[in-house]
Write an enzyme that holds these catalytic residues in place. Structure first.
Site, PDB file in Angstrom:
ATOM      1  N   HIS A  64      14.025  41.394  33.271  1.00  0.00           N
ATOM      2  CA  HIS A  64      14.394  39.889  32.958  1.00  0.00           C
ATOM      3  C   HIS A  64      13.848  38.992  34.009  1.00  0.00           C
ATOM      4  CE1 HIS A  64      17.950  40.342  35.815  1.00  0.00           C
ATOM      5  NE2 HIS A  64      17.593  39.243  36.264  1.00  0.00           N
ATOM      6  N   ASP A 117      16.464  47.334  32.147  1.00  0.00           N
ATOM      7  CA  ASP A 117      16.049  46.048  32.911  1.00  0.00           C
ATOM      8  C   ASP A 117      15.108  46.231  34.113  1.00  0.00           C
ATOM      9  OD1 ASP A 117      15.950  43.154  33.239  1.00  0.00           O
ATOM     10  OD2 ASP A 117      17.941  43.314  34.214  1.00  0.00           O
ATOM     11  N   SER A 120      17.424  38.776  41.843  1.00  0.00           N
ATOM     12  CA  SER A 120      16.851  39.835  40.888  1.00  0.00           C
ATOM     13  C   SER A 120      15.743  40.633  41.314  1.00  0.00           C
ATOM     14  CB  SER A 120      16.824  39.115  39.441  1.00  0.00           C
ATOM     15  OG  SER A 120      17.932  38.843  38.993  1.00  0.00           O
TER      16      SER A 120
END
Length: 276
Positions: A113, A144, A226
């Site tokens: 993402h 992911d 992230s």
């Protein structure tokens, strides 16, 4: 082992009570901050702060006793010194995330993402300040995760892998990344749960939700973390920081309330082998 599911549509906890505001589950990418915006945040007070709301009553479950690690005796400065050269900032248009170095010639692991909306424009900034262009080698939206390749890189320090299967509740951990573009930020905590089933909604209406069994930690994780590293006290990678559970503010943004999630290193390593 207890499990908590985060439904894709609402992102709320299972069986929320009607009288409370449903908390949400957030990915940890962040918009690129300008220096002016950062100064305003530091001196103008925190805006859009998360307002805590009562949670739903948790489902009763049996929990076995665990021995909690004594983090006060650990030399976290030495751990940070060892791992920081292996963690990078991933810049994508007006957003950013983090990543970990897989090889000396510039192979990088991050979250899918982080780069999903990059349009192919990605740069990687290293701990020493260098910034080089990168290309997306391959992605796996279902897990992911994504692998990047930096152009013109050599002599980098690959991250050291740990067996996430040996991680225990109470183990001391450090999260490393670029929350809100503050590269090289480290936070410490413990593993607060294992095998936590999480489901994160897709970035768009057409994107599918992503589910995985995560390592839960109370080490502070915020937008921009992230793809960054969650390491053990030996400086070895046990997970890829990916999301956070947090009540939302009126502006729709959220910050850390001490419940973060990482994709286990054993899962990540299997996916890396497939993507490389």
């Amino acid at each position: 082992m207890t499990e908590q599911s985060f439904p894709a549509m609402s992102g709320s906890l299972v069986e929320p009570q009607p009288a409370v505001v449903a908390p949400k589950f957030w990915r940890r990418t962040a918009p690129m901050l300008t220096a002016a915006a950062l100064v305003a945040g530091l001196f103008g007070g925190v805006t859009g702060a998360v307002i805590a709301s009562p949670d739903s009553t948790p489902t009763t479950s049996s929990v076995s006793a665990q021995t909690i690690a004594n983090t006060s005796t650990l030399d976290w400065s030495a751990v940070a010194s060892d791992v920081l050269p292996s963690v990078v900032q991933v810049n994508v248009g007006n957003g950013l995330g983090s990543g970990v170095i897989l090889s000396a010639d510039g192979k990088i692991l991050t979250n899918n993402h982080v780069v999903a909306s990059s349009g192919g424009q990605v740069t990687v900034k290293f701990n020493d300040g260098r910034e080089l262009p990168a290309t997306v080698v391959n992605t796996d939206p279902a897990s992911d995760l994504a692998v990047l390749q930096v152009s013109g890189a050599s002599g980098l320090t690959p991250v050291k892998w740990a067996d996430s299967g040996s991680v225990k509740v109470g183990d001391a951990v450090m999260a490393i990344g670029s929350p809100s573009g503050l590269q090289g930020t480290v936070t410490t905590g413990i593993v607060s749960a294992l095998d936590r089933k999480v489901t994160v909604p897709g970035e768009t209406r057409r994107a599918s939700s992503v589910s995985y069994q995560a390592i839960q930690t109370d080490a502070s994780i915020n937008p921009g973390n992230s793809g960054g590293a969650l390491v053990n006290a030996a400086g070895e990678l046990i997970g890829i920081n990916s999301a956070i559970y947090s009540p939302a503010s009126s502006s729709g943004e959220a910050g850390s309330v001490g419940i973060g999630f990482a994709i286990p290193s054993n899962t990540a390593k299997q996916i890396v082998d497939q993507l490389s």
